[in-house]
Structure formats: C-alpha cells, structure tokens
Scaffold this motif. Structure first.
Motif, PDB file in Angstrom:
ATOM      1  N   ALA A 217      86.730  -5.878  -7.825  1.00 47.16           N
ATOM      2  CA  ALA A 217      86.107  -4.602  -7.168  1.00 47.16           C
ATOM      3  C   ALA A 217      84.966  -5.132  -6.504  1.00 47.16           C
ATOM      4  N   ASP A 218      84.427  -4.281  -5.271  1.00 51.98           N
ATOM      5  CA  ASP A 218      82.850  -4.487  -5.081  1.00 51.98           C
ATOM      6  C   ASP A 218      82.044  -3.665  -5.902  1.00 51.98           C
ATOM      7  N   LEU A 219      80.760  -4.179  -5.903  1.00 52.38           N
ATOM      8  CA  LEU A 219      79.638  -3.702  -6.619  1.00 52.38           C
ATOM      9  C   LEU A 219      78.897  -3.007  -5.575  1.00 52.38           C
ATOM     10  N   GLU A 220      78.429  -1.541  -5.746  1.00 52.46           N
ATOM     11  CA  GLU A 220      77.748  -0.872  -4.874  1.00 52.46           C
ATOM     12  C   GLU A 220      76.764  -0.162  -5.799  1.00 52.46           C
ATOM     13  N   VAL A 221      75.478  -0.610  -5.272  1.00 52.21           N
ATOM     14  CA  VAL A 221      74.160   0.196  -6.069  1.00 52.21           C
ATOM     15  C   VAL A 221      74.253   1.586  -5.382  1.00 52.21           C
ATOM     16  N   ASN A 222      74.182   2.472  -6.449  1.00 48.60           N
ATOM     17  CA  ASN A 222      74.199   3.924  -6.002  1.00 48.60           C
ATOM     18  C   ASN A 222      73.331   4.760  -6.915  1.00 48.60           C
ATOM     19  N   LEU A 223      72.307   5.287  -6.420  1.00 46.11           N
ATOM     20  CA  LEU A 223      71.078   5.970  -7.374  1.00 46.11           C
ATOM     21  C   LEU A 223      71.031   7.419  -7.065  1.00 46.11           C
ATOM     22  N   PHE A 224      70.979   8.182  -8.266  1.00 49.05           N
ATOM     23  CA  PHE A 224      70.826   9.599  -8.213  1.00 49.05           C
ATOM     24  C   PHE A 224      69.467   9.776  -7.642  1.00 49.05           C
ATOM     25  N   ASN A 225      68.584   8.880  -8.096  1.00 48.90           N
ATOM     26  CA  ASN A 225      67.006   8.940  -7.580  1.00 48.90           C
ATOM     27  C   ASN A 225      66.954   7.978  -6.547  1.00 48.90           C
ATOM     28  N   HIS A 226      67.444   8.034  -5.172  1.00 47.28           N
ATOM     29  CA  HIS A 226      67.652   6.865  -4.363  1.00 47.28           C
ATOM     30  C   HIS A 226      66.176   6.417  -3.667  1.00 47.28           C
TER      31      HIS A 226
ATOM     32  N   ALA B 257      70.049  -4.714  -6.369  1.00 48.32           N
ATOM     33  CA  ALA B 257      70.941  -5.823  -5.690  1.00 48.32           C
ATOM     34  C   ALA B 257      70.556  -7.148  -6.182  1.00 48.32           C
ATOM     35  N   ASP B 258      69.244  -7.432  -6.225  1.00 47.00           N
ATOM     36  CA  ASP B 258      68.775  -8.750  -6.468  1.00 47.00           C
ATOM     37  C   ASP B 258      69.019  -9.151  -7.942  1.00 47.00           C
ATOM     38  N   HIS B 259      68.848  -8.117  -8.844  1.00 45.34           N
ATOM     39  CA  HIS B 259      68.986  -8.176 -10.148  1.00 45.34           C
ATOM     40  C   HIS B 259      70.548  -8.837 -10.317  1.00 45.34           C
ATOM     41  N   LEU B 260      71.362  -7.953  -9.753  1.00 46.16           N
ATOM     42  CA  LEU B 260      72.701  -8.481 -10.040  1.00 46.16           C
ATOM     43  C   LEU B 260      73.027  -9.706  -9.522  1.00 46.16           C
ATOM     44  N   ARG B 261      72.522 -10.176  -8.218  1.00 42.94           N
ATOM     45  CA  ARG B 261      72.738 -11.288  -7.717  1.00 42.94           C
ATOM     46  C   ARG B 261      72.239 -12.492  -8.668  1.00 42.94           C
ATOM     47  N   GLN B 262      71.132 -12.319  -9.394  1.00 50.11           N
ATOM     48  CA  GLN B 262      70.505 -13.047 -10.299  1.00 50.11           C
ATOM     49  C   GLN B 262      71.480 -13.142 -11.736  1.00 50.11           C
ATOM     50  N   HIS B 263      72.499 -12.119 -11.715  1.00 45.59           N
ATOM     51  CA  HIS B 263      73.493 -12.309 -12.734  1.00 45.59           C
ATOM     52  C   HIS B 263      74.888 -12.560 -12.200  1.00 45.59           C
ATOM     53  N   GLY B 264      74.842 -13.202 -10.895  1.00 46.32           N
ATOM     54  CA  GLY B 264      76.104 -13.890 -10.471  1.00 46.32           C
ATOM     55  C   GLY B 264      76.862 -13.209  -9.481  1.00 46.32           C
ATOM     56  N   ALA B 265      76.482 -11.888  -8.954  1.00 49.70           N
ATOM     57  CA  ALA B 265      77.109 -11.167  -7.972  1.00 49.70           C
ATOM     58  C   ALA B 265      76.758 -12.079  -6.715  1.00 49.70           C
ATOM     59  N   ASP B 266      77.957 -12.081  -5.739  1.00 51.49           N
ATOM     60  CA  ASP B 266      77.878 -12.433  -4.471  1.00 51.49           C
ATOM     61  C   ASP B 266      77.363 -11.462  -3.529  1.00 51.49           C
ATOM     62  N   GLU B 267      78.353 -10.578  -3.181  1.00 56.47           N
ATOM     63  CA  GLU B 267      77.933  -9.292  -2.212  1.00 56.47           C
ATOM     64  C   GLU B 267      77.497  -8.088  -3.063  1.00 56.47           C
TER      65      GLU B 267
ATOM     66  N   VAL C 148      79.124  -7.588 -13.415  1.00 61.24           N
ATOM     67  CA  VAL C 148      79.486  -8.675 -12.408  1.00 61.24           C
ATOM     68  C   VAL C 148      80.790  -9.017 -12.863  1.00 61.24           C
ATOM     69  N   ASP C 149      81.236  -9.478 -14.095  1.00 60.30           N
ATOM     70  CA  ASP C 149      82.032 -10.083 -14.749  1.00 60.30           C
ATOM     71  C   ASP C 149      83.349  -8.812 -14.460  1.00 60.30           C
ATOM     72  N   LEU C 150      83.217  -7.898 -14.698  1.00 56.14           N
ATOM     73  CA  LEU C 150      84.235  -6.787 -14.612  1.00 56.14           C
ATOM     74  C   LEU C 150      84.809  -6.824 -13.066  1.00 56.14           C
ATOM     75  N   ALA C 151      83.694  -6.750 -12.330  1.00 55.69           N
ATOM     76  CA  ALA C 151      83.993  -6.879 -10.717  1.00 55.69           C
ATOM     77  C   ALA C 151      84.770  -7.963 -10.111  1.00 55.69           C
ATOM     78  N   ALA C 152      84.609  -9.052 -11.050  1.00 56.78           N
ATOM     79  CA  ALA C 152      85.413 -10.313 -10.663  1.00 56.78           C
ATOM     80  C   ALA C 152      86.752 -10.115 -11.262  1.00 56.78           C
ATOM     81  N   ALA C 153      86.812  -9.363 -12.438  1.00 55.83           N
ATOM     82  CA  ALA C 153      88.215  -9.472 -13.264  1.00 55.83           C
ATOM     83  C   ALA C 153      89.192  -8.556 -12.458  1.00 55.83           C
ATOM     84  N   VAL C 154      88.698  -7.508 -11.866  1.00 52.91           N
ATOM     85  CA  VAL C 154      89.725  -6.565 -11.192  1.00 52.91           C
ATOM     86  C   VAL C 154      89.343  -6.580  -9.557  1.00 52.91           C
TER      87      VAL C 154
END
Ligand code: ATP
Ligand code: MG
Length: 254
Positions: free
Chosen positions: A99-108, A117-127, A91-97
């Motif tokens: 960038a958008d965060l996108e969940v992308n799974l091999f086993n979708h 997505a919820d887990h990332l939001r709990q760690h400070g992600a907005d979108e 989340v911090d790297l996305a803020a520093a540059v």
C-alpha cells in the motif's frame, strides 16, 4: 517522565507509554493538540474494552488484511496520532500489503504534513504521499478535503485509523472501500466503514500486517471468502456487548 521511565510492571504500562508517545508527538510538531483530545477519548474506550484485542476485532483485522491484499490501489492514511503512536508498524503494514502511505490531516498544515512525512521516512518509509495536495474529497470544505490525486483520490481501498465521521462519510460517498480503526464502536467513522476494527491502532496495525503475511499465499477466491464472511454490523455489536458486559473489570484485576 520519558517513555523509558515508566516501570514495565506498572499495571497501566501500555497506556502510560502511549500517552508519552502522543505528548512527544505534540512536542515534535507532528501531533495536533486536538490529537490529545482524540487520545483521551480512545483511552476511555480502550479501558472499557479491557485493553485487549477482542476476537471480533481480530476477525476484522483478518478481513482487513484480505481486503488490502485484493486491492488494486490501497492507501493507508496517516495522521498525527498514527505517526506518533505506531510509525514503524504503519510503515511495515504498508510493506506487507503493498500500500501507499499518505499523510492526511484533519487540521492540515503543509509544515505538519512535511514533519510527519519525515518522521515516517525516519521509520523506514520510502515514498510518502500527501505533499502534492492536488486532489480532493468532494463534499468537504477545501482544507478538510485536500488529498493527493494519485493517492487517496485514486485509491480503491483506504485504511483510515482515527478518521473523523464527516470525512469517513465523504470517502464512502466517493465509493472507496474503507477500513477504519477506532476504539469507539458508536463513532460514525467505524459505522461507515466496510471493515471496522474496534481496537487500539497500536495493536490493530501490527495485527493486520501479521494476518496479511499469514494470507500472503492465499488465492483470490480464499481472500474473497474471508471478506464476504465478515459482518461489519456484528463486529460493532460484539464490541458494544463487550463494553456493556464490563470486560474492563478483568483488565487490571480491579
Ligand atoms: P465522529 O462521530 O465524528 O467520528 P468522534 O467521537 O470519533 O466523532 P474524534 O474525537 O475526532 O471524534 O475522534 C477520535 C476517535 O479516535 C475516537 O472515536 C477515539 O475512540 C478514537 N481513537 C483515539 N485514539 C485511538 C487509538 N489509539 N486507537 C484507535 N482509536 C483511537
Ligand atoms: Mg470517529
């Protein structure tokens, strides 16, 4: 044993903590069982590399930061291992540059995308992208190629930590500039990358963010200079040489 139960002076502290994070990720339904296997492969290579950031990997992280700062639509692809191992750092790297965060799974599965997505939001992600699934990576079967149309599909630069070889090749065929973080210099994904960072994502993600902050005031010309100077093949060779020379012997005094 919980993460906090690992004694900090244990010679393999970092590796054990990492293992517990992946285990917890599986228990929370954010990491797949396949992710455990990927973790095992990663650990073996990290051991061989001496569990440290090689100078060549640090140079790659700087080139990655410059590439991201020059990008128009950078996206960081997040899978179950990344989310379990380094959610705040990602989340911090996305803020520093920017960038958008996108969940992308091999086993979708939609369920796992939502949990990550919820887990990332709990760690400070907005979108967090990845829930729309209205775009595709051409050349892959549907389940493997689902992305967001305004996310990875439209991105010019994608950061893909731990991407599998086929998808890395398909993204390359779409003309994306790819930054791959992978501990195995022989794996197809870093070999496809414009910027391969042969390092543990736990170390590499915050390192790219630190370089990005350091380069925040650099001119586009200076950033382009850093990108042009970076030699992907030389970075892969340096990592292979470190493994062959047995740098791991120094890692824990053995
Ligand atoms: P391919 O050639 O198709 O890319 P692969 O061997 O990379 O095959 P996987 O097992 O799916 O296939 O990929 C897991 C990859 O992720 C391995 O290369 C492993 O080194 C890497 N990896 C696992 N954990 C980490 C980590 N924490 N940081 C960086 N890389 C990791
Ligand atoms: Mg790979």
């Amino acid at each position: 044993m919980t993460e906090t139960a690992v004694p900090e002076d244990h010679p393999r502290y970092a590796s054990l903590v990492t293992r517990h994070r992946i285990e917890a990720g599986v228990e929370k339904g954010i990491t797949s069982k396949q992710g455990l296997i990927a973790q095992g492969r990663g650990e073996a290579f990290d051991y061989l590399l001496g569990e440290r950031t090689l100078p060549s990997a640090d140079a790659a992280a700087r080139a990655a930061a410059a590439t991201l700062l020059l990008a128009e639509r950078p996206v960081i692809s997040v899978n179950g291992n990344v989310a379990a191992l380094a959610p705040s750092e990602t989340v911090d790297l996305a803020a520093a540059v920017a960038a958008d965060l996108e969940v992308n799974l091999f086993n979708h599965t939609d369920e796992r995308v939502r949990r990550i997505a919820d887990h990332l939001r709990q760690h400070g992600a907005d979108e967090v992208k990845g829930l729309a699934g209205d775009g595709e990576i051409p050349g892959l079967d549907h389940a493997r190629g689902v992305v967001d149309a305004d996310g990875i599909e439209a991105a010019d630069v994608v950061v893909v930590p731990l991407e599998d070889g086929d998808r890395a090749a398909a993204l390359d065929a779409m003309g994306k500039t790819e930054i791959v973080i992978d501990l195995n210099p022989g794996s197809r994904s870093p070999r496809t990358a414009d910027v391969p960072i042969i390092d543990n994502l736990i170390r590499a993600v915050p390192n790219v963010a630190a370089h990005a902050r350091d380069l925040a005031d650099a001119t586009p010309e200076a950033l382009r200079g850093i990108v042009d100077e970076f030699d992907a093949a030389a970075a892969l060779d340096a990592a292979e040489a470190a493994i062959r020379e047995g740098s791991f012997a120094d890692a824990d005094g053995s």
